[in-house]
Every structure is written in structure tokens, then in C-alpha cells.
Design a protein around this motif. Structure first.
Motif, PDB file in Angstrom:
ATOM      1  N   PRO A 582     -11.571   6.167   0.824  1.00  0.00           N
ATOM      2  CA  PRO A 582     -12.369   4.952   0.610  1.00  0.00           C
ATOM      3  C   PRO A 582     -13.237   4.650   1.830  1.00  0.00           C
ATOM      4  O   PRO A 582     -12.985   5.109   2.945  1.00  0.00           O
ATOM      5  CB  PRO A 582     -11.319   3.862   0.398  1.00  0.00           C
ATOM      6  CG  PRO A 582     -10.042   4.589   0.124  1.00  0.00           C
ATOM      7  CD  PRO A 582     -10.133   5.888   0.822  1.00  0.00           C
ATOM      8  N   SER A 583     -14.241   3.817   1.594  1.00  0.00           N
ATOM      9  CA  SER A 583     -15.059   3.335   2.693  1.00  0.00           C
ATOM     10  C   SER A 583     -14.278   2.303   3.496  1.00  0.00           C
ATOM     11  O   SER A 583     -13.201   1.850   3.090  1.00  0.00           O
ATOM     12  CB  SER A 583     -16.353   2.714   2.163  1.00  0.00           C
ATOM     13  OG  SER A 583     -16.054   1.672   1.250  1.00  0.00           O
ATOM     14  N   ALA A 584     -14.809   1.925   4.635  1.00  0.00           N
ATOM     15  CA  ALA A 584     -14.127   0.967   5.501  1.00  0.00           C
ATOM     16  C   ALA A 584     -14.120  -0.420   4.859  1.00  0.00           C
ATOM     17  O   ALA A 584     -15.129  -0.867   4.308  1.00  0.00           O
ATOM     18  CB  ALA A 584     -14.817   0.907   6.853  1.00  0.00           C
ATOM     19  N   PRO A 585     -12.998  -1.132   4.901  1.00  0.00           N
ATOM     20  CA  PRO A 585     -12.967  -2.515   4.406  1.00  0.00           C
ATOM     21  C   PRO A 585     -13.931  -3.396   5.211  1.00  0.00           C
ATOM     22  O   PRO A 585     -14.199  -3.144   6.384  1.00  0.00           O
ATOM     23  CB  PRO A 585     -11.514  -2.941   4.631  1.00  0.00           C
ATOM     24  CG  PRO A 585     -10.750  -1.651   4.714  1.00  0.00           C
ATOM     25  CD  PRO A 585     -11.678  -0.677   5.356  1.00  0.00           C
ATOM     26  N   GLY A 609      -4.475   1.639  -1.038  1.00  0.00           N
ATOM     27  CA  GLY A 609      -3.635   1.061   0.000  1.00  0.00           C
ATOM     28  C   GLY A 609      -4.440   0.833   1.260  1.00  0.00           C
ATOM     29  O   GLY A 609      -5.595   1.270   1.382  1.00  0.00           O
ATOM     30  N   TYR A 610      -3.814   0.108   2.200  1.00  0.00           N
ATOM     31  CA  TYR A 610      -4.498  -0.227   3.444  1.00  0.00           C
ATOM     32  C   TYR A 610      -3.549  -0.030   4.619  1.00  0.00           C
ATOM     33  O   TYR A 610      -2.335  -0.259   4.509  1.00  0.00           O
ATOM     34  CB  TYR A 610      -4.989  -1.678   3.412  1.00  0.00           C
ATOM     35  CG  TYR A 610      -5.970  -1.955   2.308  1.00  0.00           C
ATOM     36  CD1 TYR A 610      -7.323  -1.714   2.482  1.00  0.00           C
ATOM     37  CD2 TYR A 610      -5.535  -2.428   1.064  1.00  0.00           C
ATOM     38  CE1 TYR A 610      -8.229  -1.946   1.459  1.00  0.00           C
ATOM     39  CE2 TYR A 610      -6.436  -2.663   0.036  1.00  0.00           C
ATOM     40  CZ  TYR A 610      -7.779  -2.418   0.239  1.00  0.00           C
ATOM     41  OH  TYR A 610      -8.674  -2.644  -0.776  1.00  0.00           O
ATOM     42  N   ASN A 611      -4.123   0.378   5.741  1.00  0.00           N
ATOM     43  CA  ASN A 611      -3.387   0.513   6.991  1.00  0.00           C
ATOM     44  C   ASN A 611      -3.942  -0.479   7.998  1.00  0.00           C
ATOM     45  O   ASN A 611      -5.165  -0.581   8.169  1.00  0.00           O
ATOM     46  CB  ASN A 611      -3.515   1.928   7.556  1.00  0.00           C
ATOM     47  CG  ASN A 611      -2.905   2.974   6.646  1.00  0.00           C
ATOM     48  OD1 ASN A 611      -1.987   2.676   5.870  1.00  0.00           O
ATOM     49  ND2 ASN A 611      -3.400   4.189   6.725  1.00  0.00           N
ATOM     50  N   VAL A 612      -3.054  -1.212   8.636  1.00  0.00           N
ATOM     51  CA  VAL A 612      -3.447  -2.172   9.663  1.00  0.00           C
ATOM     52  C   VAL A 612      -3.097  -1.598  11.025  1.00  0.00           C
ATOM     53  O   VAL A 612      -1.988  -1.083  11.227  1.00  0.00           O
ATOM     54  CB  VAL A 612      -2.750  -3.530   9.446  1.00  0.00           C
ATOM     55  CG1 VAL A 612      -3.134  -4.519  10.549  1.00  0.00           C
ATOM     56  CG2 VAL A 612      -3.103  -4.096   8.082  1.00  0.00           C
ATOM     57  N   SER A 627       1.399   0.131   7.005  1.00  0.00           N
ATOM     58  CA  SER A 627       0.781   1.202   6.233  1.00  0.00           C
ATOM     59  C   SER A 627       1.065   1.013   4.757  1.00  0.00           C
ATOM     60  O   SER A 627       2.111   0.487   4.374  1.00  0.00           O
ATOM     61  CB  SER A 627       1.302   2.572   6.690  1.00  0.00           C
ATOM     62  OG  SER A 627       1.050   2.780   8.052  1.00  0.00           O
ATOM     63  N   GLY A 628       0.127   1.476   3.951  1.00  0.00           N
ATOM     64  CA  GLY A 628       0.313   1.471   2.510  1.00  0.00           C
ATOM     65  C   GLY A 628       0.359   0.087   1.895  1.00  0.00           C
ATOM     66  O   GLY A 628       0.999  -0.102   0.848  1.00  0.00           O
ATOM     67  N   LEU A 629      -0.328  -0.883   2.496  1.00  0.00           N
ATOM     68  CA  LEU A 629      -0.325  -2.234   1.936  1.00  0.00           C
ATOM     69  C   LEU A 629      -1.135  -2.281   0.655  1.00  0.00           C
ATOM     70  O   LEU A 629      -2.215  -1.701   0.570  1.00  0.00           O
ATOM     71  CB  LEU A 629      -0.915  -3.229   2.947  1.00  0.00           C
ATOM     72  CG  LEU A 629      -0.196  -3.345   4.303  1.00  0.00           C
ATOM     73  CD1 LEU A 629      -0.972  -4.288   5.211  1.00  0.00           C
ATOM     74  CD2 LEU A 629       1.231  -3.834   4.105  1.00  0.00           C
ATOM     75  N   ALA A 630      -0.644  -2.976  -0.319  1.00  0.00           N
ATOM     76  CA  ALA A 630      -1.384  -3.134  -1.569  1.00  0.00           C
ATOM     77  C   ALA A 630      -2.311  -4.344  -1.511  1.00  0.00           C
ATOM     78  O   ALA A 630      -3.363  -4.357  -2.153  1.00  0.00           O
ATOM     79  CB  ALA A 630      -0.419  -3.268  -2.740  1.00  0.00           C
ATOM     80  N   VAL A 648      -8.045  -3.523  13.446  1.00  0.00           N
ATOM     81  CA  VAL A 648      -8.898  -2.865  12.465  1.00  0.00           C
ATOM     82  C   VAL A 648      -8.040  -2.559  11.248  1.00  0.00           C
ATOM     83  O   VAL A 648      -6.808  -2.469  11.337  1.00  0.00           O
ATOM     84  CB  VAL A 648      -9.529  -1.569  13.004  1.00  0.00           C
ATOM     85  CG1 VAL A 648     -10.529  -1.857  14.118  1.00  0.00           C
ATOM     86  CG2 VAL A 648      -8.458  -0.599  13.474  1.00  0.00           C
ATOM     87  N   VAL A 649      -8.707  -2.370  10.126  1.00  0.00           N
ATOM     88  CA  VAL A 649      -8.011  -2.042   8.885  1.00  0.00           C
ATOM     89  C   VAL A 649      -8.719  -0.849   8.252  1.00  0.00           C
ATOM     90  O   VAL A 649      -9.956  -0.779   8.249  1.00  0.00           O
ATOM     91  CB  VAL A 649      -8.013  -3.234   7.908  1.00  0.00           C
ATOM     92  CG1 VAL A 649      -7.348  -2.842   6.584  1.00  0.00           C
ATOM     93  CG2 VAL A 649      -7.298  -4.424   8.528  1.00  0.00           C
ATOM     94  N   SER A 650      -7.985   0.123   7.743  1.00  0.00           N
ATOM     95  CA  SER A 650      -8.540   1.258   7.008  1.00  0.00           C
ATOM     96  C   SER A 650      -7.960   1.286   5.604  1.00  0.00           C
ATOM     97  O   SER A 650      -6.857   0.791   5.364  1.00  0.00           O
ATOM     98  CB  SER A 650      -8.241   2.576   7.726  1.00  0.00           C
ATOM     99  OG  SER A 650      -6.841   2.792   7.804  1.00  0.00           O
ATOM    100  N   ALA A 651      -8.745   1.865   4.705  1.00  0.00           N
ATOM    101  CA  ALA A 651      -8.296   1.981   3.314  1.00  0.00           C
ATOM    102  C   ALA A 651      -7.854   3.417   3.042  1.00  0.00           C
ATOM    103  O   ALA A 651      -8.359   4.362   3.650  1.00  0.00           O
ATOM    104  CB  ALA A 651      -9.411   1.583   2.370  1.00  0.00           C
TER     105      ALA A 651
END
Length: 809
Positions: A582-585, A609-612, A627-630, A648-651
Motif C-alpha cells: 500500500p501507499s503511505a498513510p 494492516g498498519y505498523n506504528v 504491527s498488524g493493526l486493523a 510514522v505509520v506504514s501500511a
């Protein structure tokens, strides 16, 4: 190449550097090499000697150095030259038959297929022996077998076997298509030459037939296995005495004819049948370069002939073959140029002279196509023959070895040379050819170890150092038959720096073109079995896909390979598909709290999912804290008040993790603490009153005083001062202490105001405020309310001369 007349021993001696020395006109000299070294029987049969091919790009010097002297190598076991040679032979024979590969250099060993019978001389065992010697390329002459006048399935089948033997061993093949590839004589191919036929332009029936009936069917049949094709062999080579500009013998073809032969071949392959120049390279036949008689010149290098071919080809009055292609297709009809170097054949070669010959031939190209031309030189023949009991002409094995090192080093330093072929692999007594790095019995000459080092590229940097990861991978995965040989794909054939590690490009094995990639992640290959290598190359993979994380593996109904920024899949239905993460949130915000920070962001398309991630300094490095946040929010509770945190947050999805979002930061804090509360007080009307508060916090504090729960304008300090207090000022005073996240209310302090009661001489009482007037006959009281008394109030002093008054709430 043509045979050398047995009646010309003095001519052979001159070619080999022996006396007597005779001055010759430069063009005349080009015949002698051809006369001397052309027809070579192979395995007892007449065989036109052939050459090998091998690409080169921007190499530094060959990492060989001089081989230790045989004496030093053998000491103290052997002391005689014959013993030292015996030792080399034993070492050669003892080498294990491990799979090897080389880079863009090669050799030849005469006929691949017997011209009379179709017998296969290029056997699998011979190919394996060449690979053991680190040979990378083999030059194969495409000669029609007796009894066949076209390239029918039988003839092509002979060469299929020979080529397969080479490719299966890990050799790469380039092909020579020459006068033996299509029936005809020198009279046929020189017909209508412009040089001696006024009004003619050089085009003729042979040229047309050669292009459409030899070049095209050969390329069509082998295009998936062979990329490089040399068109004609030594077109400037002749054997007659030079008289009035007429040339005869050998493989000579007039420049006006040769221009059309190149033009029609180029047009048939690249235009009529659409083979891209990226897939098929047609280069001009190697021009014969020599310094017979000690003359070193532009003409003797073969450059003048190439110049003449361009000149007539671009002249409308002389031939116009090149003009036709340039006008219609915006290209000249050759994808590179060939060169042969036979200089200092009887002595020690000079490196600067070798380079000068390269430069002269290259300059003939750039004279017409410009110095920025990307076209390369293919050196398809160079070498020195050695003397022995059967041959008194040539050089010693020591000098052959020295010349080999010097010439390969010069080639390495020449950026425009793509391929270099040593002539030849093995001595051929039947053809009186003693150029091999092994003798006719298969024993190595002194030049063999240096030949190996110059030819070895797998896992080797241009400095000569070894990348053990690539070298070990190459060996463990089957070597050349599987992985092919290193080649120049724009970075040279050596190991080169690549993204987070190193890489080396290979071609010619069962895995097709590939790159071996070595880094701290391990060593992997990106190959072209399913086209992933080509897809990566044509889609800016270094930037778009990043480095490789594993080898291609089975996945669903096809395969998959993972990369830094996603993964590629292949299957027969969808072919190759890129799966990006995915692109960056966007919209990340960080809200501080008491030992916590609350994060919120916008959802990213295709994210599952998202990683913080958090860092102690802006820009990272970041460490994952979730990691893996919904959800698109997260509260970080593992922080200390007063310290700045950067987030930062990544998808993520099945393709991997996308890029990080823009950074957000926050400093977690708790609510302010009030250390000293404001205190209640009583003051007289008209006096002053001051309330103070003492508070603490790690963040800056702000204050807002209130009166009876309402903010007091401009009352934002730690103290509130009231002057000329009136009864209306009486009430509750408190302060709200705030930081950027919290606020704390102080206790309420009560201000009481004693009212001021005045009495005039005539008994009139006045006061301010809503108070009840009381009176008593003595000071202690008791006091009684004077109902309905309001200010001003007149006391009847006649009725009660002495009274005491006071006010109550």
C-alpha cells in the motif's frame, strides 16, 4: 581465412617477425596474415580455423599479473624447462571437472561441424574442457556442409547439436556468417563493385542471396540462443599483388559491395523480420590488423577499409548503401564493428600499440557516427603461436604468455570493446596452427594459467578480489550450465555495487539471463526463466521494486519472488504481475497525554494492516511498537512525560510493507500540580486584596482567574490583585492552571468585604451594598434590624439621643 602458400617461406618469416625485413605498402600487408593462418584441418580433416567471441565493457586491468616462473612454481622439485611443463600438464590434468564460467572473453577451436560430412567436432567433452579453462564464449563459423546448398533442416540440425553442446556446458556462442555460409565466389560477391565499374553501386545478386538465404534463416533459427552475429570475415584481406587498386584472394570484398551486404543483412533481420537490436547484434566482420614490416598505421589496423565502407556507403555517387538504411530507418546498417589483431607476431607486443590499433578502428566508426556512439568493438581474433619441435616460426611460450597478459590488460582498459576472442584454444598440427593455450596433446602451455585468470569472472571484482557469496552461490547452484557466464549488461562483467550490496549479471545457462545479488540479506538470483529478469530491467526495478529478498518459488498456479517494495508473480494466464504494497498513510496526528500519545491517521487503499513506529529523534531510526493493526488509531502508553516522541505509520498487505507516512511528534505530559492554593481573606471596603497560586509541570503553564466561576478578563498571571475593593467584589475566587493537554482547577478562595458605614453630624447614615442596618443602645448590643432602612437613612436623634449602628449581610 585462406591457406598460406608453401612456396612463400620468406613471406611466412616476415609475418612471424623473422628476417629479412622488407618494406611493403600498407594495403599489401593485409594479405599475409590471411595467407598464413587460414585453413586449418581439424582432427585430420581440412578445417577452416574459426574463432570465439566474448563481450567486454569498461573493465579495469585483468587481475592476473605475471604467473610465477615455472622454476619458482616447481621449486625445488623440478629444475628443467621440460620438467616444469610436465608439472603444468599434471596440474592441468588433475583439475577437478567442476562447473565453471567466465565473462565476456572466449576462444575457438576450429570447425564446429565438419564441412564435408557434418560430423560434430564441437563435442560436449570439448566444450566442458573449455569451460574448465574459464572460457566464456565460442565463435562458431556457419559453413554449409557439402551436398547442401541451402540452410535446410539437416544442416541446421548439425549446428543445433554443436551449439547445444556449447550452451549445455555453459559456453555462450557467437556466430560468423561469411563466404562459406552461402554458395558463391569472390567474383560473385565483388560483382558490380563501384570501385572499378563506373555507374555501378556495388549491389549484386550474391549480396541479396547472402542476406535473405544465409543471414536471415540462421538468425531466425538461432535467435533465442545466439545474440551476436559477425557478418563476413576479414573483408579487407587479400592475397594478390596490389596492382591498380584491384584486390584478389582471401575473403576480400570491395567496400561498395560490403556496404550493400551489411545493409541488406541488417534490413532483412531488423526491418523485414523485426528483430530488435537489443535482441540481435549484427556487427561488421573483423578487419585484419597487422604491423607487417614494422609499419603501424590507420590502414594496417584495418581502419581505412572500414572508413572506405562508410565513405562509399554514405556517398550517393558511389554506393549509397548506408544512406538507404540511414534515410529509411535512421540507423547505420551495423550494430558494432569487428576487429582482428595480429601484431608483433614474432616478438613481444607493446600495450600502447595494441590500444592504438583498437583506437584506430574505433575512430573509423566515430568519424561517421560520432564520439557518443554506443556501438562496441568485437575483437574476434588475436593471438600468438608458439615455436616447438614441429614449428620454428612464432614466439616462445614465455612470450606468448606475456603477450596474452598484455593484450587482455589492454582490452580490459578499453571501454568500447565488448567481446574478445583468443585465437586459439588448442594447437592444430594438421593446420600448422600453434596458437593454442594447450598443446595438441591437451597439455597446458605456460599461458594457460593466465588465460584462465583473464577469462575468469564469476564472483570476481575488477580489482581481482572475490565476492565469496556470489562465487559460492555460483558453484553450489550448478555453475555455468545452469547460471551461464558473467556478461556486460551495462555494469561490466565483473561484480559491481548494487543497491544494498553487490551484483553480477550472467547469461547463457539454463536459467537464461540473470543477476546474482549478494547483500546482508544473503545471495539470491533474479533470472529470466519466466521473464522476471527482463521485467525488472524494463520497469526500473532498482527504484520501483528494490532489492531481492529470496529466490523465485512456487506460488499458487505459478511462481513468486519477493522484493523490498513488493513481489512479482508469474503464471501462464496472467503472465507477470507486480504486486506493490500500500501507499503511505496520510493525515497522521499525535495527541499527547499523561504518559501516553494518541495517534490517528487516514486509511490507505489496499491496506490490510498498519505498523506504528517510534523514534527518539526526528527522522529516525524508527522502531516498531505495534504491527498488524486493523484500526487507523493507536495509543502509545509506553512513554515518559516530558520526552518528545516521533512517529510514522506504514501500511501492509500481502505484497509487504509500504513506505512510511510523514512524521508526527508529541511530548506526553500529565496535568499541572497546584502546590499552593489561593487563600480566602476579609478586607475592608476600599482596601486591596491579592490572591496567588503556585503550580508545577514539565510543560509551560497558563493561568486563568475566575470570579464566581466566570473568567476575569486579562487575569492570566500567577497572582490576582484587586484594588479599592467594594462589596460587589466579595465572592469566590479560583484559578484554572493549564498546559497544552490538561487543566487543573484550584480551590476557591472567598473574599469578604467589610462595608463602610458613615454618619453625618445631622444623623444621616449612608452605606453601599445590599446590607441590613441594625441598631443597639450600647456597643455590645444586642442589635436589632431597622426594617426597611435604606441608604441614606436619617436617624431621629431627638427620640433617642445615643444609638449604635452596624450593617449585616
Amino acid at each position: 581465412m585462406t591457406s598460406f602458400p608453401s612456396t612463400c617461406p620468406s613471406l611466412m618469416a616476415r609475418l612471424l617477425g623473422a628476417q629479412p625485413r622488407v618494406e611493403y605498402r600498407p594495403l599489401l600487408f593485409s594479405v599475409f596474415h590471411s595467407l598464413f593462418t587460414r585453413f586449418a584441418p581439424a582432427l585430420g580433416s581440412p578445417a577452416k580455423r574459426r574463432v570465439g567471441a566474448r563481450g567486454l565493457h569498461n573493465r579495469s586491468a585483468c587481475p592476473v599479473g605475471r604467473v610465477p616462473s615455472p622454476g619458482a612454481l616447481a621449486r625445488p622439485l623440478f629444475t628443467t624447462r621440460s620438467s616444469r611443463l610436465t608439472l603444468l600438464a599434471l596440474l592441468f590434468l588433475a583439475l577437478p571437472p567442476t562447473t565453471r564460467a567466465a565473462g565476456p572473453y572466449g576462444t575457438d577451436n576450429g570447425w564446429a561441424v565438419d564441412h564435408s560430412t557434418g560430423a560434430i567436432y564441437l563435442t560436449s567433452s570439448l566444450a566442458a574442457q573449455m569451460v574448465q579453462g574459464e572460457t566464456g564464449w565460442l565463435r562458431v563459423e556457419m559453413f554449409l556442409v557439402n551436398g547442401h546448398s541451402t540452410w535446410d533442416s539437416t544442416v541446421l540440425g548439425y549446428y543445433d547439436t554443436a551449439v547445444s553442446n556449447a550452451l549445455n556446458a555453459g559456453l555462450q556462442v557467437m556466430m560468423l556468417i561469411d563466404g562459406g555460409s552461402w554458395p558463391g565466389s569472390q567474383t560473385d560477391w565483388c560483382a558490380n563493385n563501384q570501385e572499378h565499374n563506373s555507374g555501378q553501386n556495388g549491389e549484386n545478386v550474391y549480396v541479396e542471396g547472402f542476406a535473405t538465404n544465409a543471414v536471415l534463416p540462421i538468425v531466425q533459427h538461432f535467435h533465442n540462443r545466439v545474440k551476436y552475429y559477425e557478418i563476413w570475415n576479414e573483408p579487407n584481406c587479400w592475397s594478390s599483388n596490389y596492382t591498380g587498386g584491384y584486390f584478389y584472394g582471401c575473403t576480400y570484398i570491395y567496400p561498395s559491395n560490403y556496404g550493400w551486404l551489411l545493409a541488406r543483412s541488417w534490413e532483412a533481420v531488423h526491418v523485414a523480420h523485426g528483430y530488435s537490436t537489443n535482441d540481435i547484434t549484427l556487427f561488421s566482420g573483423g578487419v585484419f590488423g597487422h604491423n607487417i614490416g614494422g609499419v603501424q598505421s590507420y590502414a594496417n589496423a584495418g581502419a581505412q577499409y572500414l572508413d572506405d565502407t562508410y565513405s562509399t556507403g554514405t556517398n550517393l555517387a558511389k554506393g549509397a548503401s548506408f544512406t538507404l538504411i540511414k534515410t529509411n530507418y535512421n540507423a547505420y546498417p551495423l550494430d558494432g564493428i569487428g576487429e582482428h589483431l595480429y601484431i608483433y607476431t614474432g616478438g613481444t607486443v607493446v600495450s600502447n600499440t595494441f590500444r592504438q590499433y583498437e583506437d584506430w578502428v574505433h575512430s573509423a566508426l566515430t568519424k561517421y557516427e560520432g564520439t557518443s556512439s554506443p556501438k562496441k568493438t568485437f575483437i574476434t581474433e588475436f593471438g600468438w603461436q608458439t615455436t616447438n619441435i614441429s614449428n620454428g616460426n612464432g614466439v616462445s611460450q614465455n612470450i606468448q604468455d606475456t603477450n596474452l597478459i598484455t593484450s587482455f590488460s589492454a582490452i580490459n582498459a578499453t571501454p568500447y570493446v565488448r567481446m574478445a576472442i583468443w585465437f586459439q584454444w588448442k594447437d592444430n598440427p594438421a593446420g600448422s596452427l600453434w596458437y593454442g593455450v594447450i598443446d595438441s596433446s591437451g597439455n597446458p602451455k605456460l599461458s594457460y594459467p593466465d588465460y584462465q585468470r583473464c577469462q575468469r569472472f564469476e564472483g570476481i571484482y575488477s580489482t581481482g578480489a572475490t565476492n565469496s557469496g556470489i562465487a559460492n552461490y555460483f558453484s553450489s547452484k550448478g555453475g555455468a550450465p545452469i547460471l551461464g557466464s558473467p556478461f556486460d549488461n551495462g555494469h561490466g562483467a565483473w561484480v559491481y555495487s548494487w543497491l544494498n550490496g553487490y551484483a553480477q549479471d550472467c547469461s547463457g545457462g539454463a536459467h537464461a539471463k540473470l543477476s546474482l545479488l549478494n547483500s546482508t540479506n544473503g545471495t539470491f538470483e533474479l533470472n529470466n526463466v519466466h521473464g522476471l529478469w527482463s521485467y525488472y530491467q524494463t520497469n526500473n526495478g532498482a527504484t520501483a521494486f528494490g532489492y531481492v529478498l529470496d529466490n523465485e518459488f512456487s506460488y499458487g498456479g505459478g511462481t513468486r519472488q519477493d522484493f523490498q517494495h513488493g513481489y512479482l508473480t508469474w503464471d501462464s494466464l496472467n503472465n507477470i504481475v507486480w504486486h506493490p504494497p500500500p501507499s503511505a498513510p496520510t493525515g497522521l496526528t499525535a495527541i499527547p497525554g499523561n504518559n501516553k500519545v494518541s495517534l490517528h491517521w487516514n486509511s490507505a487503499p489496499t491496506a490490510t494492516g498498519y505498523n506504528v513506529k517510534r523514534a527518539a529523534v526526528t527522522g529516525g531510526p524508527y522502531s516498531a511498537i505495534a504491527s498488524g493493526l486493523a484500526a487507523t488509531n493507536y495509543t502509545d502508553t509506553g512513554v515518559l512525560n516530558g520526552w518528545t516522541n516521533y512517529y510514522v505509520v506504514s501500511a501492509t498487505n500481502s505484497a509487504g510493507e509500504g513506505p512510511n507516512s510523514p512524521e508526527a511528534s508529541a511530548v506526553p505530559i500529565g496535568p499541572p500540580t497546584i502546590l499552593a492554593q489561593p487563600q480566602s481573606q476579609i478586607v475592608n471596603q476600599g482596601d486591596s486584596a491579592t490572591f496567588t497560586v503556585t503550580a508545577s509541570n514539565t510543560a509551560p503553564l497558563s493561568y486563568q482567574w475566575q470570579f464566581n466561576g466566570s473568567p476575569i478578563a486579562n487575569a492570566t498571571a500567577t497572582a490576582l490583585s484587586l484594588t479599592n475593593v467594594q462589596p460587589s467584589d466579595a465572592g469566590g475566587y479560583a484559578v484554572v492552571v493549564s498546559n497544552y493537554a490538561y487543566q487543573t482547577n484550584s480551590a476557591t478562595a472567598t473574599l469578604s468585604v467589610r462595608p463602610l458605614l458613615t454618619i453625618s453630624a445631622d444623623g444621616v447614615l449612608t452605606w453601599i451594598g445590599n446590607y441590613t442596618l441594625q441598631s443597639a443602645t450600647n456597643a455590645p448590643g444586642p442589635y436589632l434590624d431597622l426594617t426597611n432602612a435604606v441608604s441614606p437613612y436619617t436617624n431621629d436623634m431627638s427620640a433617642q439621643p445615643q444609638l449604635f449602628f452596624r450593617l449585616r449581610q
